[in-house]
Scaffold this motif. Structure first.
Motif, short mmCIF file in Angstrom:
data_model
loop_
_atom_site.label_atom_id
_atom_site.label_comp_id
_atom_site.label_asym_id
_atom_site.label_seq_id
_atom_site.Cartn_x
_atom_site.Cartn_y
_atom_site.Cartn_z
N ARG A 97 0.83 -1.20 0.00
CA ARG A 97 0.00 0.00 0.00
C ARG A 97 0.88 1.26 0.00
O ARG A 97 0.51 2.26 -0.59
CB ARG A 97 -0.92 -0.03 1.21
CG ARG A 97 -2.14 0.85 1.05
CD ARG A 97 -3.18 0.60 2.12
NE ARG A 97 -3.96 -0.57 1.83
CZ ARG A 97 -4.00 -1.66 2.58
NH1 ARG A 97 -3.32 -1.72 3.70
NH2 ARG A 97 -4.74 -2.68 2.24
N ILE A 98 2.03 1.21 0.67
CA ILE A 98 2.87 2.41 0.71
C ILE A 98 3.88 2.45 -0.45
O ILE A 98 4.43 3.48 -0.74
CB ILE A 98 3.61 2.58 2.05
CG1 ILE A 98 4.59 1.45 2.31
CG2 ILE A 98 2.64 2.72 3.20
CD1 ILE A 98 5.50 1.72 3.48
N ASP A 99 4.11 1.32 -1.10
CA ASP A 99 5.07 1.30 -2.20
C ASP A 99 4.64 0.26 -3.23
O ASP A 99 5.28 -0.78 -3.39
CB ASP A 99 6.48 0.99 -1.65
CG ASP A 99 7.57 1.22 -2.68
OD1 ASP A 99 7.23 1.63 -3.81
OD2 ASP A 99 8.75 1.00 -2.36
N SER A 100 3.58 0.58 -3.96
CA SER A 100 3.00 -0.43 -4.86
C SER A 100 3.85 -0.65 -6.10
O SER A 100 3.63 -1.61 -6.83
CB SER A 100 1.58 -0.01 -5.27
OG SER A 100 1.62 1.22 -5.93
N GLN A 101 4.84 0.22 -6.34
CA GLN A 101 5.70 0.03 -7.51
C GLN A 101 6.91 -0.85 -7.20
O GLN A 101 7.73 -1.09 -8.08
CB GLN A 101 6.18 1.40 -8.02
CG GLN A 101 5.07 2.35 -8.43
CD GLN A 101 4.18 1.78 -9.52
OE1 GLN A 101 4.64 1.27 -10.52
NE2 GLN A 101 2.87 1.81 -9.29
N SER A 102 7.02 -1.31 -5.96
CA SER A 102 8.19 -2.09 -5.59
C SER A 102 8.08 -3.53 -6.10
O SER A 102 7.16 -4.27 -5.76
CB SER A 102 8.34 -2.12 -4.06
OG SER A 102 9.20 -3.17 -3.69
N THR A 103 9.04 -3.91 -6.93
CA THR A 103 9.06 -5.26 -7.47
C THR A 103 9.27 -6.28 -6.36
O THR A 103 8.70 -7.37 -6.36
CB THR A 103 10.22 -5.37 -8.50
OG1 THR A 103 10.06 -4.33 -9.44
CG2 THR A 103 10.21 -6.70 -9.20
N GLU A 104 10.10 -5.89 -5.40
CA GLU A 104 10.45 -6.81 -4.32
C GLU A 104 9.21 -7.24 -3.53
O GLU A 104 9.08 -8.39 -3.13
CB GLU A 104 11.45 -6.09 -3.40
CG GLU A 104 12.47 -6.99 -2.74
CD GLU A 104 13.16 -7.94 -3.67
OE1 GLU A 104 13.69 -7.51 -4.68
OE2 GLU A 104 13.12 -9.15 -3.38
N ILE A 105 8.32 -6.31 -3.30
CA ILE A 105 7.11 -6.62 -2.52
C ILE A 105 6.21 -7.58 -3.30
O ILE A 105 5.66 -8.53 -2.74
CB ILE A 105 6.35 -5.32 -2.14
CG1 ILE A 105 7.23 -4.46 -1.24
CG2 ILE A 105 5.04 -5.64 -1.44
CD1 ILE A 105 6.72 -3.05 -1.03
N SER A 106 6.10 -7.36 -4.60
CA SER A 106 5.29 -8.26 -5.42
C SER A 106 5.91 -9.67 -5.43
O SER A 106 5.20 -10.67 -5.35
CB SER A 106 5.19 -7.74 -6.85
OG SER A 106 4.47 -6.53 -6.87
N LEU A 107 7.23 -9.72 -5.54
CA LEU A 107 7.91 -11.03 -5.54
C LEU A 107 7.66 -11.76 -4.22
O LEU A 107 7.42 -12.97 -4.20
CB LEU A 107 9.42 -10.85 -5.74
CG LEU A 107 9.88 -10.56 -7.17
CD1 LEU A 107 11.37 -10.27 -7.19
CD2 LEU A 107 9.58 -11.75 -8.09
N ARG A 108 7.73 -11.01 -3.14
CA ARG A 108 7.52 -11.64 -1.82
C ARG A 108 6.10 -12.18 -1.70
O ARG A 108 5.88 -13.28 -1.18
CB ARG A 108 7.83 -10.65 -0.71
CG ARG A 108 7.83 -11.23 0.70
CD ARG A 108 9.05 -12.08 0.97
NE ARG A 108 10.23 -11.25 1.13
CZ ARG A 108 10.59 -10.68 2.30
NH1 ARG A 108 9.87 -10.89 3.37
NH2 ARG A 108 11.65 -9.92 2.36
N HIS A 109 5.15 -11.42 -2.20
CA HIS A 109 3.76 -11.91 -2.22
C HIS A 109 3.71 -13.25 -2.96
O HIS A 109 3.10 -14.20 -2.50
CB HIS A 109 2.86 -10.92 -2.96
CG HIS A 109 2.19 -9.91 -2.09
ND1 HIS A 109 2.60 -8.62 -2.01
CD2 HIS A 109 1.12 -10.01 -1.26
CE1 HIS A 109 1.82 -7.96 -1.17
NE2 HIS A 109 0.92 -8.77 -0.71
N SER A 110 4.36 -13.27 -4.13
CA SER A 110 4.33 -14.48 -4.95
C SER A 110 4.93 -15.67 -4.20
O SER A 110 4.39 -16.77 -4.20
CB SER A 110 5.09 -14.20 -6.26
OG SER A 110 5.10 -15.36 -7.05
N GLU A 111 6.06 -15.42 -3.56
CA GLU A 111 6.74 -16.50 -2.83
C GLU A 111 5.86 -17.05 -1.71
O GLU A 111 5.73 -18.26 -1.53
CB GLU A 111 8.06 -15.99 -2.24
CG GLU A 111 9.14 -15.80 -3.28
CD GLU A 111 10.36 -15.06 -2.73
OE1 GLU A 111 10.62 -15.16 -1.51
OE2 GLU A 111 11.04 -14.38 -3.51
#
Lengths: 179, 759
Positions: A107-121
Motif C-alpha cells: 500500500r505504501i510502495d505499490s511500484q516495488s518489485t520486491e514486494i510483489s515477488l515476496r507476495h508471490s513467494e
C-alpha cells in the motif's frame, strides 16, 4: 509386551517421518506448527516429469527444487521494515500476519518489485498458485525491475505453472528465467 | 346477626382481595425476576459494530505535509500541548511535529504507543526520530472511527470489566451516588431519609435517594415516566436483582449502562466510552479530577455537559471531589489539587461527527457476504475499512460545491486506488450525510463516451495503434428493427481521416462507431463486461456510443484495469475484521488478476492523457505538471454527465444527473469534469509519468494527416508505438493548423519530449 513394542516402533516411524528419513528427503526437519499448513495439490501431468531445458538432464525435478539464491533488489526504508517484520512473522508460522504486513508494504510502495515477488513467494508456499502466478506477473511489469528480479519472477512463474498443471508454460517460464 | 354476617362477608372479600393482590404481586415479581435473569444471562447490551477508516502510515518520503498530519491528529482527537507528555498529545515545533501516539490493536498486532518527532521538508516528511534521537522507519497512527452499524437502539459503549476500572472511581461513585451500596438490598431506607433531610435543609433537590441498583433497573428495564407503578416496579426489581446477582456484577453492569449524553453518532453509555469521548484516553488512565467529572456528569448528562456548560460541570465536579474527601476516598490535598486542575474535557469531541452513509452501506454490503445482519449490528465487531477521510471530505465538498446552484440535479463520486483496489471515498448524493438512495452503488446510467477508451483498447488488441487512421465520415447502420441508425458528432462536423489518438481526445462519435463495428460489438461488450464485472448486452450498435448502463462504482472498477496497468483488482471497502475483544476474525485480501497486456494498458493511458491535453478534458483545472489521464462522457440530451480519470495512485469517477432522468444541460466537460478536477487538484496524488517508454518506439505524428512528421511541425504530436508497428512515409508540415489545444500539447511535448526505446 508385544503391544508396547508395536507402540515403540510406531513412535520411531513417526519420528523418522518428521525428520524426513522415511522419504529419503534432504530437507531439514520441520517442526509441527500451530497454523494449518495447506496441502499442495498434486498436479496431474502427462507422463513422467522431465528436465525442461534442451540438452540438460538433471535428475532432480527442477520445479520442486528450492528457489535459487537471490539478492533482493532495492526497497524503500519503510517498506523494507515491513518486509523484515513479515519475514519474522513468516518464520513464526503466522502466515496471515505476514501477508497483512506485505499488504501494508504494498500500500505504501505499490511500484516495488520486491514486494510483489515476496507476495508471490508466500502464496506459492501456501499452495495458492493462481495468486502466486499473478503476483509474479505483477512483479515483471514494474518499470524498475532488475534482471535478477525478472529471473526470480520467471522462476516463480515456472513453479506455479507446473503446480497448476501447465507444463508447457512452466518450461517456457524456466527458459526465460535462465536468459 | 346480620351485622356479624356482613363483617364476615367483608372479611372474606378482603381476604380474597388480599390473596388476589398477593398472587398478582407474586406473579409480577416472578415475571420481572425472569426478565432480569434473561437480560443478564443473554448479555445486557447489543454492541454496534465500529467502522474505522484506514490507518495513516507516517514515513520518510511520504508526500503528506505538516497540515495533513495535524488534520489527522485533530481528527483522532489528539490534544495540542506545549510538550506532549502522554499518549494522545502533540506539539507543533517550527516545521516539525512532536507526537505521543496512542496504542492500538490492529489486525496483525498491537501498534505500541510511542513518542516521535516528525521532520518535514518541502511539504513532505523528511525523517522521523524517536524521543532518544533514533531513526524510526514507519509509524502507524490509529484509524479514525467513522461510524457504526447499529442495532435498533443507537447506543454506543465500550465495555469495561470491573477489574479494569480504577478503584478510586468506584469508591468515588459509591461515595456520591450510593454510599450504603454494599450494605443495602437494592433499596436504601437510610438513604431515603438522608436525602429527604439534606434536600429539606438545602431547600431544593440536591441529592436523590435511588440506589445504584435502582438506577440500573430504571435504565435497563423501565421507561422514564414518573409514576407510582413504575417506582413500585423499580423497587421490586432492584430487590430481586440484589437477590440474584452479586454486588460486583451489579456494579459492573451499572458502569457500562449509565448514560453520558447524546452525540450525532448515537447515545454515549458507560464509563469506558465516556472516558474516551471526553478525555480521549482509556478509563484506566484517567486522573482523579477526570474521574470526578465523569461522576458529576452521571447526575445530569445534558445539564452538566462539560463542553456546552463548562462552568456548571466544573462546579458539580468540585462538589463530587468534596464528597469524596468528606468520606475519606481522597485526601484533602488530593482534593485541592484536583479542584485546581482544568476541566480537561476535549474541546473537539472525537466521536465521528461526520457520518458517511454511502460508504457504510458499501461496507455492510461487503460484510453481509461473511456475517449475519444480527452479528453486524450487535456483536461489537471492529471493522477496518479502506476509507481515506481526507479524500472523502474532498469528494463530498467537490460534489456539494458544484451542485449547490443546481436544483434537482444529483451527483455521485467514487475514488479508489488503482494499485490496491482500496475504495478511498464514495459519495452517494449531494447531501452526503443523508442515508437515502446511494447513487454510487445503485444508479445504473448510460455511460456515453466513457466507452471509447475500451473501444481503443479493443482496437489495440486487434492490431491497431494510436496513429491508426480512422474515418470520421458519416455512417448509417441498419438495425434489426428495420430502421437505420445515423450517429453524429457532438460538433455536427465530419472530420475525415483522423489518427485514433485524436479521435479519442476529441471524442469523435462517427470514427468510434466505425471502429467498433470493424472490431465487432461482441468483442467490445465482452471487454467492458469482464472489466466492470457486469452483464453487458451486445445486441445493439448503440453500445458503441455508451448505451450501456453501469453504476459509478462499476465504471470505476472497469477503468481500474486500465489505470492498474492491466491488472484487475476487485474494489474493496473492508480490509479486516476483529471481534469485540480485538481477536482477528477475517482479512480481506487483494483479489488480483491480469486481464490485459501491460503495454496495451499503458498505450490506452497515454491516449487518455491526450484527452486532458488536446481534447474534451483540457479544461480540467489541475496544477501545472500534474499529468493525468481521463475521459468525458455525455449521454443523449445531456441527461448524464460523466468523467473518469486517474493519476498514478488515484482513480476517480464523477457522475452528475437527475433521478428522474430529465435533462441537466451539462456535458461531461461542463459538469462531472469540474467535480473531478476540483477533487484531484487537492488530492496530493502522484502524477502519471509518460516520459520514458523504454520498451516502445516514440514517433512524431501529424494530427492532420496521421502520418509521421518532423517533431518541429506545429501539428506534430509524439506517440508511443509498439516496436513492430510500421507507419506510412513521412508527411510535410501542415501550416494551416488552427486547433490551439493541439498547438498547446505540441509545445508541452517540445518542452518535455518523450523518450522511446534506445536503438
Amino acid at each position: 509386551m508385544k503391544k508396547r513394542l508395536v507402540t515403540q516402533i510406531a513412535f520411531v516411524v513417526t519420528l523418522h517421518g518428521y525428520t524426513g528419513c522415511i522419504t529419503g528427503g534432504s530437507e531439514p526437519a520441520v517442526a509441527p506448527t500451530a497454523a494449518p499448513t495447506p496441502t499442495l495439490p498434486t498436479p496431474s501431468l502427462p507422463g513422467p516429469v522431465v528436465a525442461p531445458l534442451e540438452g540438460a538432464a538433471p535428475a532432480l525435478n527442477v520445479y520442486e527444487a528450492p528457489l535459487p539464491e537471490y539478492t533482493p533488489g532495492p526497497v524503500s526504508r519503510p517498506a523494507q521494515r515491513l518486509l523484515d517484520k513479515a519475514s519474522e512473522e513468516w518464520k513464526r508460522q503466522r502466515r496471515e500476519q505476514a501477508l497483512a504486513l506485505l499488504d501494508r508494504a504494498f500500500r505504501i510502495d505499490s511500484q516495488s518489485t520486491e514486494i510483489s515477488l515476496r507476495h508471490s513467494e508466500y502464496y506459492f508456499e501456501m499452495g495458492q498458485y493462481s495468486k502466486a502466478e499473478n503476483w509474479a506477473k505483477r512483479a515483471m511489469g514494474n518499470s524498475d525491475v532488475t534482471a535478477a528480479q525478472m529471473s526470480r519472477a520467471w522462476q516463480l512463474l515456472a513453479r506455479t505453472r507446473y503446480k497448476l498443471g501447465d507444463l508447457e508454460g512452466a518450461q517456457k517460464a524456466l527458459k526465460e528465467a535462465q536468459i | 346477626m346480620s351485622k356479624s354476617k356482613n363483617i364476615r362477608r367483608a372479611l372474606a372479600i378482603g381476604l380474597i382481595f388480599s390473596l388476589s393482590a398477593l398472587a398478582l404481586l407474586i406473579s409480577l415479581a416472578a415475571k420481572w425476576d425472569h426478565e432480569a435473569k434473561e437480560a443478564f444471562s443473554s448479555g445486557l447490551w447489543q454492541l454496534p459494530s465500529s467502522v474505522y477508516a484506514r490507518s495513516l502510515e507516517v514515513f520518510a518520503g511520504s508526500p503528506v505535509g505538516q497540515p495533513q498530519i495535524v488534520e489527522e491528529l485533530q481528527r483522532l482527537g489528539y490534544k495540542q500541548e506545549e510538550n506532549p507528555s502522554s499518549a494522545g498529545q502533540f506539539a507543533i515545533k517550527d516545521s516539525n511535529i512532536e507526537v505521543f501516539t496512542r496504542e492500538f490493536t490492529h489486525w496483525e498486532g498491537i501498534e505500541p504507543s510511542q513518542k516521535a518527532v516528525i521532520i518535514f521538508k518541502d511539504g513532505s516528511i523528511e525523517d522521523i526520530k524517536s524521543a532518544s534521537g533514533d531513526m524510526i522507519d514507519i509509524i502507524r497512527l490509529e484509524p479514525p472511527l467513522i461510524g457504526h452499524i447499529y442495532p435498533s437502539r443507537k447506543e454506543l459503549r465500550q465495555l469495561v470489566k470491573i477489574a479494569e476500572v480504577p478503584e478510586l472511581l468506584v469508591k468515588g461513585l459509591i461515595a456520591v451516588e450510593d454510599r450504603d451500596f454494599y450494605s443495602h438490598h437494592g433499596v436504601d431506607p437510610k438513604g431515603i431519609v438522608r436525602a429527604m433531610w439534606l434536600n429539606l435543609k438545602a431547600g431544593k433537590i440536591t441529592q436523590g435517594a435511588s440506589t445504584l441498583t435502582q438506577q440500573l433497573v430504571k435504565n435497563l428495564f423501565l421507561s422514564p415516566e414518573q409514576s407510582f407503578v413504575r417506582k413500585f416496579r423499580e423497587i421490586i426489581m432492584a430487590f430481586l436483582i440484589e437477590r440474584r446477582f452479586s454486588k460486583q456484577e451489579i456494579l459492573e453492569s451499572y458502569l457500562n449502562e449509565v448514560f453520558f449524553g447524546q452525540t450525532s453518532a448515537g447515545a454515549i453509555h458507560g464509563f469506558g466510552l465516556a472516558s474516551i469521548h471526553y478525555f480521549g484516553t482509556e478509563l484506566k488512565k484517567i486522573t482523579t479530577s477526570q474521574m470526578a467529572l465523569l461522576i458529576a456528569i452521571v447526575n445530569g448528562p445534558s445539564y452538566y455537559d462539560p463542553i456546552r456548560h463548562p462552568e456548571r460541570a466544573k462546579g458539580r465536579r468540585n462538589i463530587v471531589l468534596q464528597l469524596m474527601e468528606a468520606q475519606g476516598v481522597i485526601s484533602s490535598s488530593e482534593m485541592q489539587s484536583a479542584i485546581a486542575s482544568p476541566l480537561d474535557a476535549q474541546a473537539k469531541r472525537r466521536r465521528a461527527s461526520h457520518t458517511h452513509p454511502a460508504f457504510l452501506e458499501l461496507v455492510q454490503q461487503q460484510l453481509m457476504e461473511n456475517y449475519s445482519a444480527n452479528d453486524l449490528k450487535s456483536a461489537g465487531l471492529r471493522i477496518f475499512s479502506s476509507l481515506d477521510p481526507r479524500s472523502q471530505e474532498l469528494a463530498e465538498n467537490s460534489v456539494r460545491k458544484f451542485l449547490k446552484d443546481h436544483k434537482d440535479i444529483e451527483g455521485a463520486f467514487v475514488a479508489l486506488s488503482p494499485q490496491t483496489g482500496d475504495i478511498l471515498a464514495l459519495v452517494g448524493g449531494k447531501d452526503s450525510q443523508f442515508a437515502g438512495f446511494n447513487r454510487a452503488l445503485a444508479a445504473k446510467r448510460p455511460i456515453g463516451s466513457l466507452i471509447k477508451p475500451f473501444i481503443t483498447l479493443a482496437a489495440l488488441q486487434e492490431g491497431k495503434n494510436l496513429a491508426s487512421l480512422l474515418s470520421d465520415d458519416p455512417i448509417n447502420i441498419p438495425l434489426s428493427s428495420g430502421k437505420t441508425w445515423n450517429p453524429t458528432n457532438y460538433d455536427g462536423e465530419n472530420h475525415g481521416q483522423v489518427p485514433l489518438i485524436l479521435a479519442l481526445a476529441k471524442s469523435y462519435n462517427q470514427a468510434f462507431v466505425r471502429l467498433g463495428m470493424e472490431i465487432g460489438i461482441e468483442k467490445v461488450a465482452k471487454l467492458v463486461s469482464s472489466f466492470s464485472n457486469s452483464e453487458i448486452p451486445s445486441d445493439n450498435p448503440s453500445l458503441l456510443l455508451g448505451a450501456i448502463e453501469l453504476t459509478p462504482l462499476q465504471v470505476a472498477q472497469a477503468f481500474q484495469v486500465i489505470a492498474g496497468g492491466g491488472f484487475s483488482i476487485q474494489p474493496r471497502s473492508v480490509l479486516a475484521v476483529l471481534d469485540s475483544n480485538g481477536t482477528p476474525l477475517k482479512r480481506f485480501e487483494q483479489d488480483m488478476k491480469q486481464l490485459l497486456d501491460k503495454d496495451k494498458a499503458i498505450l490506452t493511458q497515454y491516449a487518455m492523457s491526450a484527452v486532458m491535453h488536446m481534447g474534451t478534458g483540457a479544461t480540467a483545472a489541475l496544477p501545472s505538471g500534474f499529468e493525468t489521464s481521463g475521459k468525458t462522457g455525455t449521454t443523449n440530451d445531456y441527461r448524464d454527465s460523466w468523467f473518469a480519470g486517474f493519476s498514478q495512485d488515484l482513480l476517480a469517477v464523477s457522475w452528475i444527473g437527475r433521478d428522474d432522468n430529465a435533462k441537466t444541460y451539462l456535458s461531461g466537460a461542463t459538469g462531472a469534469l469540474k467535480v473531478w478536477s476540483n477533487f484531484m487538484k487537492d488530492s496530493n496524488s502522484k502524477s502519471l509519468n509518460f516520459h520514458n517508454f523504454s520498451k516502445m518506439d516514440v514517433k512524431s505524428i501529424s494530427m492532420m494527416t496521421g502520418k509521421p512528421t518532423d517533431i518541429a511541425c506545429p501539428d506534430a504530436i509524439q506517440i508511443p508505438l509498439n516496436t513492430e508497428v510500421t507507419l506510412d512515409p513521412s508527411s510535410e508540415c501542415v501550416s494551416s493548423l488552427t486547433d490551439p489545444l493541439i498547438t498547446s500539447f505540441h509545445e508541452h511535448q517540445r518542452a518535455h519530449p518523450l523518450i522511446g526505446k534506445q536503438p
